[in-house]
Scaffold this active site. Structure first.
Site, PDB file in Angstrom:
ATOM      1  N   LEU A  29       0.751  -1.117   0.104  1.00 16.81           N
ATOM      2  CA  LEU A  29      -0.122   0.042   0.258  1.00 16.81           C
ATOM      3  C   LEU A  29       0.890   1.142  -0.063  1.00 16.81           C
ATOM      4  CD1 LEU A  29      -2.736   1.236   0.193  1.00 16.81           C
ATOM      5  CD2 LEU A  29      -2.433   1.118   2.725  1.00 16.81           C
ATOM      6  N   TYR A  30       1.716   1.307   0.918  1.00 25.56           N
ATOM      7  CA  TYR A  30       2.563   2.601   0.810  1.00 25.56           C
ATOM      8  C   TYR A  30       3.456   2.524  -0.211  1.00 25.56           C
ATOM      9  CZ  TYR A  30       6.829   5.130   2.426  1.00 25.56           C
ATOM     10  OH  TYR A  30       7.685   5.988   2.588  1.00 25.56           O
ATOM     11  N   GLY A  31       4.204   1.554  -0.717  1.00 27.51           N
ATOM     12  CA  GLY A  31       4.797   1.618  -1.928  1.00 27.51           C
ATOM     13  C   GLY A  31       4.181   2.142  -2.889  1.00 27.51           C
ATOM     14  N   SER A  67       1.741   3.899  -3.203  1.00 30.04           N
ATOM     15  CA  SER A  67       1.472   5.289  -3.429  1.00 30.04           C
ATOM     16  C   SER A  67       2.657   6.179  -3.658  1.00 30.04           C
ATOM     17  CB  SER A  67       0.933   5.634  -2.060  1.00 30.04           C
ATOM     18  OG  SER A  67       1.829   5.667  -0.781  1.00 30.04           O
ATOM     19  N   LYS A  68       3.793   5.773  -3.093  1.00 28.27           N
ATOM     20  CA  LYS A  68       5.099   6.374  -3.508  1.00 28.27           C
ATOM     21  C   LYS A  68       5.385   6.170  -5.004  1.00 28.27           C
ATOM     22  CE  LYS A  68       5.742   8.730   0.118  1.00 28.27           C
ATOM     23  NZ  LYS A  68       5.911  10.247   0.036  1.00 28.27           N
TER      24      LYS A  68
END
Length: 245
Positions: A152-154, A156-157
């Site tokens: 999820l974090y990766g 978005s980045k």
């Protein structure tokens, strides 16, 4: 104090923002720092002022177009037209995909993608009209490598990696440089909750340690300055050599 950014105004959001604001101010920029914690913001301003710089703090709960555009307007009111934008704020919950709820998903994409998008939408046209400006997005090494529990974090980045390149193509011809810094594991107040796992992750790279925030800030300040005048659309890894292994 160095003066390579003298006469310029920078807007810095969260994340590694405190160290970044200090680095920009040390080079002569007037800095507007945005964040949720007014006490920490006041401390950051005092630190910069004690070093001979000029800074302002804006309390901002960022999460949508309205809040992003309002921050951009307020920064210009306080310090004049914004010449440098550093999109550093981010949220990074880790965990299995099946345990991610929709609220968490929306929060991650709102702060990590939507807010930077509309800050650029509000500020980049003015930079282009003046014929100069620099935007630096802070991404992450996990935007480009798959790691369990970090999708999820990766992702978005990873969106910010593509936006960096797209904005470079869109605004570069008008004199606005858009680049990104991709940090590896970095010790900040936000990552303190990771405990020993941060050091374990960092140990897999050639440097064998986590970064200090000032090491990431130095790369951001370089990209914001004229020394990087021929750098457009780059994603600079500052990850202790993780890209080498």
């Amino acid at each position: 104090m160095a003066t390579t950014l003298s006469g310029r105004t920078g807007l810095v959001t969260g994340g590694i923002g405190r160290a970044t604001a200090a680095a920009l101010a040390a080079r002569g920029a007037t800095v507007v720092i945005a964040g949720r914690d007014a006490e920490r913001g006041a401390q950051a301003v005092r630190q910069i002022e004690q070093a001979g710089g000029t800074a302002f703090f804006v309390a901002a709960d960022l999460g949508d177009e309205r809040s992003a555009r309002a921050l951009a307007v307020r920064a210009a009111e306080l310090a004049g037209p914004v010449d440098i934008l550093v999109n550093s704020a981010g949220v990074f919950p880790f965990g299995p995909t099946e345990k991610t709820d929709e609220e968490t998903f929306e929060q991650v994409y709102a702060l990590n993608v939507k807010v930077p998008y509309f800050l650029v939408a509000e500020l980049a046209p003015g930079m282009a009209a003046r014929g100069h400006g620099a935007i630096v997005n802070v991404t992450t090494m996990v935007a480009e490598i798959g790691m369990a529990g970090m999708g999820l974090y990766g992702s978005s980045k990873a969106a910010m990696v593509l936006l960096t390149k797209s904005w470079a193509a869109e605004f570069g011809p008008s004199g606005v440089r858009v680049n990104a810094v991709s940090p590896g594991p970095t010790r900040t107040e936000g990552t303190a909750a990771m405990g020993s796992s941060l050091g374990e992750l960092a140990a897999t790279a050639p440097a064998g340690r986590a970064a200090g925030p000032e090491e990431i800030a130095a790369a951001i300040a370089f990209l914001a300055g004229d020394e990087a005048s021929f750098v457009h659309g780059a994603v600079v890894p500052v990850d202790g050599g993780r890209t080498a292994v």
